[in-house]
Scaffold this motif. Structure first.
Motif, PDB file in Angstrom:
ATOM      1  N   GLN A  71     -39.635 -22.982  52.541  1.00  0.00           N
ATOM      2  CA  GLN A  71     -40.814 -23.805  52.325  1.00  0.00           C
ATOM      3  C   GLN A  71     -41.885 -23.115  51.487  1.00  0.00           C
ATOM      4  OE1 GLN A  71     -41.974 -24.621  56.326  1.00  0.00           O
ATOM      5  NE2 GLN A  71     -40.183 -25.853  56.757  1.00  0.00           N
ATOM      6  N   ASP A  72     -41.883 -21.788  51.480  1.00  0.00           N
ATOM      7  CA  ASP A  72     -42.941 -21.057  50.797  1.00  0.00           C
ATOM      8  C   ASP A  72     -42.369 -19.820  50.140  1.00  0.00           C
ATOM      9  OD1 ASP A  72     -45.557 -20.473  49.975  1.00  0.00           O
ATOM     10  OD2 ASP A  72     -46.371 -20.997  51.923  1.00  0.00           O
ATOM     11  N   SER A  73     -43.138 -19.228  49.256  1.00  0.00           N
ATOM     12  CA  SER A  73     -42.722 -18.017  48.574  1.00  0.00           C
ATOM     13  C   SER A  73     -43.346 -16.813  49.273  1.00  0.00           C
ATOM     14  CB  SER A  73     -43.158 -18.080  47.104  1.00  0.00           C
ATOM     15  OG  SER A  73     -42.698 -16.949  46.426  1.00  0.00           O
ATOM     16  N   PHE A  74     -42.574 -16.142  50.087  1.00  0.00           N
ATOM     17  CA  PHE A  74     -43.051 -14.979  50.827  1.00  0.00           C
ATOM     18  C   PHE A  74     -42.843 -13.737  49.974  1.00  0.00           C
ATOM     19  CE2 PHE A  74     -43.091 -17.879  54.258  1.00  0.00           C
ATOM     20  CZ  PHE A  74     -43.908 -17.338  55.224  1.00  0.00           C
ATOM     21  N   THR A  75     -43.669 -13.572  48.979  1.00  0.00           N
ATOM     22  CA  THR A  75     -43.554 -12.421  48.085  1.00  0.00           C
ATOM     23  C   THR A  75     -44.937 -11.899  47.722  1.00  0.00           C
ATOM     24  OG1 THR A  75     -42.641 -11.594  46.001  1.00  0.00           O
ATOM     25  CG2 THR A  75     -43.458 -13.860  46.001  1.00  0.00           C
ATOM     26  N   VAL A  76     -44.999 -10.614  47.460  1.00  0.00           N
ATOM     27  CA  VAL A  76     -46.249 -10.011  46.997  1.00  0.00           C
ATOM     28  C   VAL A  76     -46.233  -9.885  45.478  1.00  0.00           C
ATOM     29  CG1 VAL A  76     -46.598  -8.736  49.148  1.00  0.00           C
ATOM     30  CG2 VAL A  76     -45.440  -7.616  47.232  1.00  0.00           C
ATOM     31  N   LEU A  77     -45.131 -10.266  44.865  1.00  0.00           N
ATOM     32  CA  LEU A  77     -44.977 -10.091  43.424  1.00  0.00           C
ATOM     33  C   LEU A  77     -45.596 -11.240  42.645  1.00  0.00           C
ATOM     34  CD1 LEU A  77     -41.230  -9.005  43.322  1.00  0.00           C
ATOM     35  CD2 LEU A  77     -43.244  -7.525  43.079  1.00  0.00           C
ATOM     36  N   PRO A  78     -46.447 -10.927  41.679  1.00  0.00           N
ATOM     37  CA  PRO A  78     -46.931 -11.986  40.792  1.00  0.00           C
ATOM     38  C   PRO A  78     -45.758 -12.489  39.939  1.00  0.00           C
ATOM     39  CG  PRO A  78     -47.754  -9.840  40.078  1.00  0.00           C
ATOM     40  CD  PRO A  78     -47.010  -9.620  41.348  1.00  0.00           C
ATOM     41  N   PRO A  79     -45.810 -13.735  39.492  1.00  0.00           N
ATOM     42  CA  PRO A  79     -44.680 -14.317  38.744  1.00  0.00           C
ATOM     43  C   PRO A  79     -44.172 -13.453  37.590  1.00  0.00           C
ATOM     44  CG  PRO A  79     -46.265 -16.017  39.257  1.00  0.00           C
ATOM     45  CD  PRO A  79     -46.889 -14.703  39.687  1.00  0.00           C
ATOM     46  N   GLU A  80     -45.060 -12.779  36.890  1.00  0.00           N
ATOM     47  CA  GLU A  80     -44.621 -11.987  35.732  1.00  0.00           C
ATOM     48  C   GLU A  80     -43.804 -10.746  36.116  1.00  0.00           C
ATOM     49  OE1 GLU A  80     -48.828 -10.679  36.755  1.00  0.00           O
ATOM     50  OE2 GLU A  80     -47.806 -12.604  36.501  1.00  0.00           O
ATOM     51  N   MET A  81     -43.827 -10.351  37.391  1.00  0.00           N
ATOM     52  CA  MET A  81     -43.056  -9.181  37.837  1.00  0.00           C
ATOM     53  C   MET A  81     -41.732  -9.576  38.504  1.00  0.00           C
ATOM     54  SD  MET A  81     -45.900  -6.565  39.325  1.00  0.00           S
ATOM     55  CE  MET A  81     -44.661  -5.293  39.596  1.00  0.00           C
ATOM     56  N   ARG A  82     -41.491 -10.841  38.680  1.00  0.00           N
ATOM     57  CA  ARG A  82     -40.276 -11.326  39.365  1.00  0.00           C
ATOM     58  C   ARG A  82     -39.113 -11.328  38.381  1.00  0.00           C
ATOM     59  NH1 ARG A  82     -43.150 -16.437  42.433  1.00  0.00           N
ATOM     60  NH2 ARG A  82     -44.776 -15.142  43.408  1.00  0.00           N
ATOM     61  N   ARG A  83     -38.324 -10.260  38.409  1.00  0.00           N
ATOM     62  CA  ARG A  83     -37.223 -10.107  37.456  1.00  0.00           C
ATOM     63  C   ARG A  83     -35.882 -10.527  38.047  1.00  0.00           C
ATOM     64  NH1 ARG A  83     -37.596  -4.872  34.567  1.00  0.00           N
ATOM     65  NH2 ARG A  83     -35.707  -5.669  33.622  1.00  0.00           N
ATOM     66  N   PHE A  84     -35.771 -10.534  39.377  1.00  0.00           N
ATOM     67  CA  PHE A  84     -34.517 -10.858  40.046  1.00  0.00           C
ATOM     68  C   PHE A  84     -34.815 -11.840  41.175  1.00  0.00           C
ATOM     69  CE2 PHE A  84     -34.429  -6.488  38.565  1.00  0.00           C
ATOM     70  CZ  PHE A  84     -33.285  -6.458  37.783  1.00  0.00           C
ATOM     71  N   VAL A  85     -33.892 -12.745  41.422  1.00  0.00           N
ATOM     72  CA  VAL A  85     -34.041 -13.693  42.522  1.00  0.00           C
ATOM     73  C   VAL A  85     -32.731 -13.748  43.296  1.00  0.00           C
ATOM     74  CG1 VAL A  85     -34.582 -16.062  43.217  1.00  0.00           C
ATOM     75  CG2 VAL A  85     -35.624 -15.111  41.156  1.00  0.00           C
ATOM     76  N   PHE A  86     -32.819 -13.562  44.599  1.00  0.00           N
ATOM     77  CA  PHE A  86     -31.671 -13.756  45.483  1.00  0.00           C
ATOM     78  C   PHE A  86     -31.868 -15.107  46.148  1.00  0.00           C
ATOM     79  CE2 PHE A  86     -31.090  -8.953  46.556  1.00  0.00           C
ATOM     80  CZ  PHE A  86     -30.758  -8.702  45.233  1.00  0.00           C
ATOM     81  N   TYR A  87     -30.791 -15.876  46.253  1.00  0.00           N
ATOM     82  CA  TYR A  87     -30.835 -17.169  46.927  1.00  0.00           C
ATOM     83  C   TYR A  87     -29.957 -17.100  48.177  1.00  0.00           C
ATOM     84  CZ  TYR A  87     -32.811 -19.103  42.653  1.00  0.00           C
ATOM     85  OH  TYR A  87     -33.619 -19.368  41.585  1.00  0.00           O
ATOM     86  N   SER A  88     -30.387 -17.776  49.223  1.00  0.00           N
ATOM     87  CA  SER A  88     -29.540 -17.890  50.402  1.00  0.00           C
ATOM     88  C   SER A  88     -28.365 -18.791  50.060  1.00  0.00           C
ATOM     89  CB  SER A  88     -30.326 -18.454  51.586  1.00  0.00           C
ATOM     90  OG  SER A  88     -30.639 -19.813  51.347  1.00  0.00           O
ATOM     91  N   SER A  89     -27.366 -18.778  50.912  1.00  0.00           N
ATOM     92  CA  SER A  89     -26.176 -19.599  50.664  1.00  0.00           C
ATOM     93  C   SER A  89     -26.477 -21.084  50.791  1.00  0.00           C
ATOM     94  CB  SER A  89     -25.060 -19.212  51.628  1.00  0.00           C
ATOM     95  OG  SER A  89     -25.474 -19.481  52.955  1.00  0.00           O
ATOM     96  N   GLY A  90     -27.517 -21.423  51.560  1.00  0.00           N
ATOM     97  CA  GLY A  90     -27.856 -22.832  51.740  1.00  0.00           C
ATOM     98  C   GLY A  90     -26.870 -23.584  52.604  1.00  0.00           C
ATOM     99  N   THR A  91     -26.130 -22.854  53.448  1.00  0.00           N
ATOM    100  CA  THR A  91     -25.096 -23.502  54.263  1.00  0.00           C
ATOM    101  C   THR A  91     -25.658 -24.366  55.383  1.00  0.00           C
ATOM    102  OG1 THR A  91     -24.910 -21.523  55.607  1.00  0.00           O
ATOM    103  CG2 THR A  91     -23.346 -21.753  53.789  1.00  0.00           C
ATOM    104  N   THR A  92     -26.898 -24.091  55.805  1.00  0.00           N
ATOM    105  CA  THR A  92     -27.445 -24.854  56.934  1.00  0.00           C
ATOM    106  C   THR A  92     -28.348 -25.997  56.498  1.00  0.00           C
ATOM    107  OG1 THR A  92     -29.294 -23.310  57.132  1.00  0.00           O
ATOM    108  CG2 THR A  92     -27.335 -22.876  58.485  1.00  0.00           C
ATOM    109  N   ALA A  93     -28.712 -26.047  55.245  1.00  0.00           N
ATOM    110  CA  ALA A  93     -29.589 -27.124  54.762  1.00  0.00           C
ATOM    111  C   ALA A  93     -29.492 -27.193  53.246  1.00  0.00           C
ATOM    112  CB  ALA A  93     -31.030 -26.872  55.184  1.00  0.00           C
ATOM    113  N   ALA A  94     -29.998 -28.272  52.701  1.00  0.00           N
ATOM    114  CA  ALA A  94     -29.966 -28.435  51.249  1.00  0.00           C
ATOM    115  C   ALA A  94     -30.895 -27.444  50.548  1.00  0.00           C
ATOM    116  CB  ALA A  94     -30.347 -29.859  50.882  1.00  0.00           C
ATOM    117  N   ALA A  95     -32.037 -27.167  51.149  1.00  0.00           N
ATOM    118  CA  ALA A  95     -32.992 -26.239  50.539  1.00  0.00           C
ATOM    119  C   ALA A  95     -32.512 -24.800  50.734  1.00  0.00           C
ATOM    120  CB  ALA A  95     -34.363 -26.421  51.160  1.00  0.00           C
ATOM    121  N   ARG A  96     -32.522 -24.034  49.659  1.00  0.00           N
ATOM    122  CA  ARG A  96     -32.109 -22.627  49.718  1.00  0.00           C
ATOM    123  C   ARG A  96     -33.349 -21.748  49.631  1.00  0.00           C
ATOM    124  NH1 ARG A  96     -27.912 -22.035  45.036  1.00  0.00           N
ATOM    125  NH2 ARG A  96     -27.754 -19.948  45.887  1.00  0.00           N
TER     126      ARG A  96
END
Length: 127
Positions: A71-96
């Motif tokens: 539901q939210d972005s739990f990160t301390v990184l400003p957008p310009e520093m976000r070089r990598f993104v890990f996604y959950s598998s999304g097996t329990t819901a449509a939202a990853r």
């Protein structure tokens, strides 16, 4: 001043296990950093009345429900520093859920994997 990510990487790379007091201090330091720079976490902890200065042991740091990361972005990184993104598998819901990393935080992530991998995988016969 040394970044927190570099500090963590140095601790991990030392190969030394932290005793309870050292681990607790490190965890509370990270909690205070996250609380200060991560708005969703800040609000979550305030709602539970568990904030830096009132939490004295790492086991009392509030866990964030997994659904909150969808539901939210739990990160301390400003957008310009976000070089990598890990996604959950999304097996329990449509939202990853998304987990953002900078080059520095990826270095911490990789440093944390190396000791386990070396201890358990390097030199093992392939199955």
């Amino acid at each position: 001043m040394e970044s927190y990510a570099h500090h963590l990487t140095r601790v991990i790379d030392s190969g030394r296990f932290l005793d309870e007091t050292e681990f607790n201090a490190l965890a509370l330091e990270l909690f205070a950093f996250q609380f200060q720079h991560n708005r969703p976490l800040h609000h979550w902890c305030q709602s539970l009345n568990r904030v830096p200065g009132t939490v004295e042991h790492w086991s009392r740091i509030p866990a964030v429900p997994a659904t909150a990361f969808k539901q939210d972005s739990f990160t301390v990184l400003p957008p310009e520093m976000r070089r990598f993104v890990f996604y959950s598998s999304g097996t329990t819901a449509a939202a990853r859920s998304r987990h953002h990393h900078s080059a520095e935080s990826m270095a911490v992530y990789e440093a944390s994997l190396r000791p386990w991998f070396a201890r358990h995988q390097i030199g093992r016969a392939h199955v």
